[in-house]
Design a protein around this motif. Sequence first.
Motif, short mmCIF file in Angstrom:
data_model
loop_
_atom_site.label_atom_id
_atom_site.label_comp_id
_atom_site.label_asym_id
_atom_site.label_seq_id
_atom_site.Cartn_x
_atom_site.Cartn_y
_atom_site.Cartn_z
N THR A 47 34.30 39.04 51.02
CA THR A 47 35.23 38.97 49.90
C THR A 47 34.50 38.44 48.67
O THR A 47 33.77 37.46 48.75
CB THR A 47 36.41 38.03 50.24
OG1 THR A 47 37.04 38.53 51.41
CG2 THR A 47 37.41 37.99 49.12
N THR B 53 34.19 36.56 45.16
CA THR B 53 34.85 35.48 44.43
C THR B 53 34.38 35.54 42.98
O THR B 53 33.19 35.60 42.70
CB THR B 53 34.50 34.10 45.02
OG1 THR B 53 34.96 34.05 46.37
CG2 THR B 53 35.15 32.98 44.24
N CYS C 227 43.21 42.50 37.57
CA CYS C 227 42.29 43.05 38.58
C CYS C 227 42.60 44.52 38.82
O CYS C 227 43.75 44.90 39.00
CB CYS C 227 42.42 42.27 39.89
SG CYS C 227 41.26 42.83 41.18
N GLU D 144 44.34 35.37 45.24
CA GLU D 144 43.71 36.50 45.92
C GLU D 144 44.44 37.78 45.56
O GLU D 144 45.67 37.83 45.60
CB GLU D 144 43.75 36.30 47.44
CG GLU D 144 43.09 37.43 48.20
CD GLU D 144 43.09 37.23 49.70
OE1 GLU D 144 42.88 38.22 50.42
OE2 GLU D 144 43.30 36.09 50.16
N CYS D 145 43.70 38.82 45.20
CA CYS D 145 44.30 40.10 44.87
C CYS D 145 44.88 40.73 46.13
O CYS D 145 44.17 40.86 47.14
CB CYS D 145 43.26 41.03 44.24
SG CYS D 145 43.94 42.67 43.89
N PRO D 146 46.14 41.15 46.09
CA PRO D 146 46.75 41.75 47.28
C PRO D 146 46.20 43.14 47.61
O PRO D 146 46.36 43.61 48.72
CB PRO D 146 48.24 41.83 46.92
CG PRO D 146 48.29 41.83 45.43
CD PRO D 146 47.09 41.03 44.98
N TYR D 147 45.55 43.79 46.65
CA TYR D 147 44.99 45.11 46.89
C TYR D 147 43.58 45.06 47.48
O TYR D 147 43.30 45.72 48.47
CB TYR D 147 44.93 45.92 45.58
CG TYR D 147 46.25 46.45 45.12
CD1 TYR D 147 46.77 47.64 45.64
CD2 TYR D 147 46.97 45.79 44.14
CE1 TYR D 147 47.98 48.14 45.20
CE2 TYR D 147 48.18 46.29 43.70
CZ TYR D 147 48.68 47.47 44.23
OH TYR D 147 49.88 47.96 43.80
N CYS D 148 42.69 44.30 46.83
CA CYS D 148 41.27 44.37 47.22
C CYS D 148 40.73 43.07 47.80
O CYS D 148 39.56 43.00 48.15
CB CYS D 148 40.43 44.79 46.02
SG CYS D 148 40.40 43.56 44.68
N SER D 149 41.56 42.03 47.87
CA SER D 149 41.19 40.73 48.44
C SER D 149 40.16 39.96 47.64
O SER D 149 39.63 38.96 48.12
CB SER D 149 40.71 40.88 49.89
OG SER D 149 41.76 41.42 50.67
N ARG D 150 39.86 40.40 46.41
CA ARG D 150 38.99 39.58 45.56
C ARG D 150 39.67 38.25 45.33
O ARG D 150 40.89 38.18 45.19
CB ARG D 150 38.79 40.22 44.19
CG ARG D 150 37.74 41.27 44.15
CD ARG D 150 37.59 41.75 42.72
NE ARG D 150 36.48 42.68 42.64
CZ ARG D 150 36.20 43.39 41.57
NH1 ARG D 150 36.95 43.29 40.49
NH2 ARG D 150 35.18 44.22 41.58
N ILE D 151 38.88 37.19 45.26
CA ILE D 151 39.43 35.87 45.00
C ILE D 151 39.01 35.46 43.60
O ILE D 151 37.82 35.51 43.25
CB ILE D 151 38.94 34.85 46.04
CG1 ILE D 151 39.49 35.23 47.41
CG2 ILE D 151 39.36 33.44 45.65
CD1 ILE D 151 38.99 34.39 48.55
#
Length: 62
Positions: free
Chosen positions: A7, A9, A19, A42-49
């Motif tokens: 992931t 960050t 995002c 945390e982005c719900p689409y791509c899990s970027r934090i």
Amino acid sequence: MTAMQPTETILVETSTVGCDAGGGALGHPLVYLTLDREGQVECPYCSRIYKLKEGAKVAHGH
């Protein structure tokens, strides 16, 4: 079996971030996210934090 990508960050200086996973063909719809009280989201689409940069001072709304 494919190995999962770690992931990502991203350090930010604002309490709201946009995002789209970098846009392009591999992106997702643009979403605006608000950091939580701990200073991250945390982005719900791509899990970027997205995490508040150390020392950044963010004014919270009303």
